[in-house]
Write a protein that holds these residues in place. Structure first.
Motif, PDB file in Angstrom:
ATOM      1  N   UNK A   1       0.776  -1.237   0.000  1.00 23.47           N
ATOM      2  CA  UNK A   1       0.000   0.000   0.000  1.00 23.47           C
ATOM      3  C   UNK A   1       0.800   1.276   0.000  1.00 23.47           C
ATOM      4  N   UNK A   2       1.993   1.242  -0.624  1.00 24.48           N
ATOM      5  CA  UNK A   2       2.770   2.479  -0.704  1.00 24.48           C
ATOM      6  C   UNK A   2       3.750   2.383  -1.868  1.00 24.48           C
ATOM      7  N   UNK A   3       4.238   3.550  -2.338  1.00 25.07           N
ATOM      8  CA  UNK A   3       5.180   3.548  -3.462  1.00 25.07           C
ATOM      9  C   UNK A   3       6.491   2.875  -3.087  1.00 25.07           C
ATOM     10  N   UNK A   4       7.119   2.268  -4.075  1.00 23.73           N
ATOM     11  CA  UNK A   4       8.412   1.633  -3.890  1.00 23.73           C
ATOM     12  C   UNK A   4       9.378   2.095  -4.965  1.00 23.73           C
ATOM     13  N   UNK A   5      10.661   2.023  -4.636  1.00 25.85           N
ATOM     14  CA  UNK A   5      11.728   2.159  -5.620  1.00 25.85           C
ATOM     15  C   UNK A   5      12.396   0.791  -5.728  1.00 25.85           C
ATOM     16  N   UNK A   6      12.572   0.308  -6.959  1.00 24.31           N
ATOM     17  CA  UNK A   6      13.244  -0.975  -7.184  1.00 24.31           C
ATOM     18  C   UNK A   6      14.727  -0.707  -7.373  1.00 24.31           C
ATOM     19  N   UNK A   7      15.567  -1.321  -6.545  1.00 26.78           N
ATOM     20  CA  UNK A   7      17.021  -1.104  -6.645  1.00 26.78           C
ATOM     21  C   UNK A   7      17.761  -2.259  -5.983  1.00 26.78           C
ATOM     22  N   UNK A   8      19.010  -2.439  -6.383  1.00 28.28           N
ATOM     23  CA  UNK A   8      19.906  -3.466  -5.827  1.00 28.28           C
ATOM     24  C   UNK A   8      19.392  -4.892  -6.058  1.00 28.28           C
ATOM     25  N   UNK A   9      18.364  -5.057  -6.867  1.00 27.03           N
ATOM     26  CA  UNK A   9      17.890  -6.418  -7.135  1.00 27.03           C
ATOM     27  C   UNK A   9      18.685  -7.088  -8.246  1.00 27.03           C
ATOM     28  N   UNK A  10      19.255  -6.286  -9.156  1.00 29.52           N
ATOM     29  CA  UNK A  10      19.839  -6.845 -10.383  1.00 29.52           C
ATOM     30  C   UNK A  10      21.350  -7.005 -10.281  1.00 29.52           C
ATOM     31  N   UNK A  11      21.797  -7.454  -9.142  1.00 28.94           N
ATOM     32  CA  UNK A  11      23.211  -7.773  -8.990  1.00 28.94           C
ATOM     33  C   UNK A  11      23.341  -8.930  -8.024  1.00 28.94           C
ATOM     34  N   UNK A  12      24.335  -9.766  -8.269  1.00 30.86           N
ATOM     35  CA  UNK A  12      24.605 -10.874  -7.359  1.00 30.86           C
ATOM     36  C   UNK A  12      25.107 -10.350  -6.025  1.00 30.86           C
ATOM     37  N   UNK A  13      24.886 -11.114  -4.972  1.00 33.55           N
ATOM     38  CA  UNK A  13      25.432 -10.745  -3.670  1.00 33.55           C
ATOM     39  C   UNK A  13      26.947 -10.634  -3.735  1.00 33.55           C
ATOM     40  N   UNK A  14      27.575 -11.526  -4.515  1.00 31.35           N
ATOM     41  CA  UNK A  14      29.035 -11.475  -4.669  1.00 31.35           C
ATOM     42  C   UNK A  14      29.473 -10.193  -5.380  1.00 31.35           C
ATOM     43  N   UNK A  15      28.686  -9.754  -6.345  1.00 30.80           N
ATOM     44  CA  UNK A  15      28.993  -8.503  -7.037  1.00 30.80           C
ATOM     45  C   UNK A  15      28.923  -7.339  -6.061  1.00 30.80           C
TER      46      UNK A  15
END
Length: 248
Positions: free
Chosen positions: A118-132
């Motif tokens: 129920x609130x706006x989100x920003x999508x970030x840090x999802x498109x990288x491996x944990x190792x990266x």
């Protein structure tokens, strides 16, 4: 800046350490309580907290929980001020998470999550491996610095998050609104392929929405069956090859 992080897996814990090192006040919480975080926060400036304390008075809240758990955070965030920026780092893998019909039918992952809490989100840090995230960050202005995509509907919120991303060692490329955030989901050329900002822009433009789920599942299967070693170099190479990502 006061930053609360919900979720202490590889991404959440690494972000907590990096952002605390950058001078932010960072509170890290998980579902098991502060006492379970002592090994993670030991020797750092990260504060182990309850979930309620982590979101209290936060300027930015980062959600780094398993994708299917996102709806459970609605109550936690119900009284958080509208001015607080909330970031989603999660990804949907139906073989790992529970199947979600709306997402399977094409609704962008973070648009669905935004509706659930129920609130706006920003999508970030999802498109990288944990190792990266752990190993490959570099200073701003470094030639060919790795870039990651972000998406969201609020340009001001995205600008704040871009600054935080830079502090964790990466450039950002704006992938557009949450409706367009499918371009950085698993199975796309922008997802976990370690590209420069210029190449990432091209990869986002080359994404094909209808093909991403099958490529996502094929990439996951290649790791499950052991045909791709579970290390950063091998996984990045496989992601590039299977998604048609730009590598030159």
């Amino acid at each position: 800046m006061n930053i609360g992080i919900i979720g202490a897996g590889n991404i959440g814990a690494s972000l907590a350490r990096k952002l605390a090192s950058a001078g932010h006040v960072v509170k890290l919480a998980n579902s098991r309580g502060p006492e379970s975080l002592q090994d993670i926060v030991q020797g750092t400036d990260v504060i182990a907290a309850t979930k309620e304390d982590a979101v209290r008075d936060a300027d930015v809240i980062i959600l780094s929980v398993p994708y299917a758990k996102m709806p459970e955070l609605a109550a936690l965030l119900a009284d958080v001020p509208a001015s607080t920026i909330v970031v989603d780092t999660s990804n949907y893998y139906p073989a790992r998470d529970q199947a979600i019909a709306e997402v399977d039918n094409g609704k962008p992952e973070t648009l669905w999550s935004s509706e659930q809490i129920g609130r706006p989100l920003v999508k970030a840090w999802n498109a990288l491996l944990a190792q990266t995230l752990d190993e490959a960050g570099s200073e701003a202005e470094t030639p060919d610095r790795i870039a990651i995509p972000i998406a969201g509907d609020d340009p001001v919120a995205k600008a704040v998050v871009s600054g935080l991303v830079s502090e964790t060692g990466f450039d950002t490329v704006d992938a557009g609104t949450l409706t367009e955030s499918w371009r950085l989901q698993p199975g796309t050329p922008a997802y976990c392929t370690e590209l420069s900002a210029e190449d990432l822009k091209a990869a986002l433009g080359a994404a094909q929405e209808g093909l991403a789920p099958s490529k996502r599942d094929a990439i996951m299967q290649s790791m499950v069956d052991g045909s791709v070693p579970f290390n950063r170099a091998a996984m990045i190479a496989n992601n590039r090859a299977m998604t048609g990502s730009i590598t030159d």
